[in-house]
Scaffold this motif. Structure first.
Motif, PDB file in Angstrom:
ATOM      1  N   LEU A  82      33.769  51.927  36.179  1.00 37.80           N
ATOM      2  CA  LEU A  82      34.135  51.048  35.039  1.00 37.80           C
ATOM      3  C   LEU A  82      32.742  50.604  34.413  1.00 37.80           C
ATOM      4  O   LEU A  82      32.351  50.872  33.124  1.00 37.80           O
ATOM      5  N   LEU A  83      31.986  49.969  35.053  1.00 37.06           N
ATOM      6  CA  LEU A  83      30.670  49.066  34.774  1.00 37.06           C
ATOM      7  C   LEU A  83      30.006  50.150  34.272  1.00 37.06           C
ATOM      8  O   LEU A  83      28.860  49.511  33.432  1.00 37.06           O
ATOM      9  N   GLN A  84      29.561  51.080  34.780  1.00 40.92           N
ATOM     10  CA  GLN A  84      28.712  52.290  34.917  1.00 40.92           C
ATOM     11  C   GLN A  84      29.054  53.370  33.611  1.00 40.92           C
ATOM     12  O   GLN A  84      28.383  53.347  33.229  1.00 40.92           O
ATOM     13  N   MET A  85      30.044  53.112  32.898  1.00 37.68           N
ATOM     14  CA  MET A  85      29.810  52.743  32.117  1.00 37.68           C
ATOM     15  C   MET A  85      29.785  52.515  30.515  1.00 37.68           C
ATOM     16  O   MET A  85      29.600  52.778  29.503  1.00 37.68           O
ATOM     17  N   GLY A  86      29.665  51.576  30.965  1.00 31.96           N
ATOM     18  CA  GLY A  86      29.263  50.459  29.633  1.00 31.96           C
ATOM     19  C   GLY A  86      29.495  49.197  29.119  1.00 31.96           C
ATOM     20  O   GLY A  86      30.759  49.165  29.484  1.00 31.96           O
ATOM     21  N   ALA A  87      28.827  48.218  28.694  1.00 31.85           N
ATOM     22  CA  ALA A  87      29.454  47.508  28.456  1.00 31.85           C
ATOM     23  C   ALA A  87      30.177  47.543  26.646  1.00 31.85           C
ATOM     24  O   ALA A  87      29.430  48.098  25.620  1.00 31.85           O
TER      25      ALA A  87
ATOM     26  N   GLU B  39      25.954  39.736  33.617  1.00 31.48           N
ATOM     27  CA  GLU B  39      26.786  38.827  31.913  1.00 31.48           C
ATOM     28  C   GLU B  39      28.280  39.258  32.247  1.00 31.48           C
ATOM     29  O   GLU B  39      28.735  39.095  32.689  1.00 31.48           O
ATOM     30  N   ALA B  40      28.318  37.670  31.329  1.00 27.67           N
ATOM     31  CA  ALA B  40      30.423  37.819  31.191  1.00 27.67           C
ATOM     32  C   ALA B  40      31.323  38.581  30.942  1.00 27.67           C
ATOM     33  O   ALA B  40      32.134  38.877  31.409  1.00 27.67           O
ATOM     34  N   TYR B  41      30.402  40.045  29.872  1.00 26.70           N
ATOM     35  CA  TYR B  41      31.020  41.153  30.420  1.00 26.70           C
ATOM     36  C   TYR B  41      32.133  41.549  31.716  1.00 26.70           C
ATOM     37  O   TYR B  41      33.220  42.108  31.895  1.00 26.70           O
TER      38      TYR B  41
ATOM     39  N   ALA C  34      31.118  43.496  40.820  1.00 31.72           N
ATOM     40  CA  ALA C  34      30.348  43.413  39.045  1.00 31.72           C
ATOM     41  C   ALA C  34      29.184  42.261  39.487  1.00 31.72           C
ATOM     42  O   ALA C  34      28.513  42.439  38.972  1.00 31.72           O
ATOM     43  N   TYR C  35      29.357  41.082  39.879  1.00 31.91           N
ATOM     44  CA  TYR C  35      28.806  39.922  40.055  1.00 31.91           C
ATOM     45  C   TYR C  35      27.419  40.064  41.788  1.00 31.91           C
ATOM     46  O   TYR C  35      26.464  39.171  41.740  1.00 31.91           O
ATOM     47  N   TRP C  36      27.628  40.667  42.929  1.00 32.49           N
ATOM     48  CA  TRP C  36      27.106  40.727  44.140  1.00 32.49           C
ATOM     49  C   TRP C  36      26.703  41.536  44.255  1.00 32.49           C
ATOM     50  O   TRP C  36      25.733  42.288  44.828  1.00 32.49           O
ATOM     51  N   ALA C  37      27.083  42.988  43.610  1.00 30.38           N
ATOM     52  CA  ALA C  37      27.084  43.795  44.172  1.00 30.38           C
ATOM     53  C   ALA C  37      25.514  45.044  43.652  1.00 30.38           C
ATOM     54  O   ALA C  37      25.124  44.503  43.203  1.00 30.38           O
TER      55      ALA C  37
ATOM     56  N   LEU D  76      35.828  42.191  32.505  1.00 25.02           N
ATOM     57  CA  LEU D  76      36.128  43.233  33.177  1.00 25.02           C
ATOM     58  C   LEU D  76      37.659  43.538  34.088  1.00 25.02           C
ATOM     59  O   LEU D  76      37.970  44.099  34.117  1.00 25.02           O
ATOM     60  N   THR D  77      36.961  42.803  35.206  1.00 27.53           N
ATOM     61  CA  THR D  77      37.067  42.388  36.594  1.00 27.53           C
ATOM     62  C   THR D  77      38.565  41.581  36.217  1.00 27.53           C
ATOM     63  O   THR D  77      39.551  42.420  36.805  1.00 27.53           O
ATOM     64  N   LEU D  78      39.139  40.469  35.430  1.00 26.51           N
ATOM     65  CA  LEU D  78      39.910  40.174  35.649  1.00 26.51           C
ATOM     66  C   LEU D  78      41.155  41.089  34.471  1.00 26.51           C
ATOM     67  O   LEU D  78      42.369  41.398  34.752  1.00 26.51           O
TER      68      LEU D  78
END
Length: 161
Positions: A21-26, A99-101, A156-159, A105-107
């Motif tokens: 989902l993150l790779q799909m862009g913000a 970033e905050a996005y 999202a934040y540490w990978a 997304l994770t929540l």
């Protein structure tokens, strides 16, 4: 992928789904759709419980449904955006990068992906009522939600990006 396919894939590996989902862009429109989908499913999940309460207490069902609709579809999204922002700040304070996005997304995805258990919880609340069964299903939902959310935050934040 379809949302239902992503939801089932989340139960097998939440980090992979979040990474994809993150790779799909913000895209905030997609994120808002995920959040509103969850809120709509949460409203639907409350209907059996509210119908049971209305029947047992002799109250009108429609005002109860209206209040639930207002709370879950109009007010809850604002609260969840605020929660995502606060968690983003906390994660950044302990060394997370992004970033905050990513936090939103994770929540929001953890909530939507755990929605089958919320629907089950609503059915149990409506047909069985308060008791051990409702507590078990609610506890199971909470554990699964936390699993999805924490795994998503880690991705999202540490990978490695």
């Amino acid at each position: 992928m379809a949302v239902t396919t992503d939801i089932t894939a989340t139960y097998r590996g939440p980090r992979k789904v979040i990474a994809r989902l993150l790779q799909m862009g913000a895209r905030e429109d997609r994120l808002l759709a995920v959040l509103m989908g969850f809120c709509a499913l949460l409203f639907v999940a409350q209907m059996p419980r509210l119908a049971r309460e209305a029947h047992l207490s002799g109250q009108e069902l429609n005002p109860m449904l209206g209040g639930s609709l207002l709370a879950l579809v109009f007010i809850l999204p604002l609260i969840l955006y605020l929660l995502a922002w606060v968690v983003h700040l906390a994660v950044r304070a302990v060394g997370g990068q992004g970033e905050a996005y990513r936090g939103r997304l994770t929540l929001f995805w953890a909530l939507l992906a755990s929605s089958p258990l919320i629907l089950l919880n609503g059915l149990v609340a409506g047909f069985i009522g308060a008791g051990p069964a409702l507590n078990v299903v609610g506890g199971l939902w909470f554990v699964v939600f936390l699993w999805f959310w924490i795994a998503g935050l880690a991705e999202a934040y540490w990978a490695k990006q």
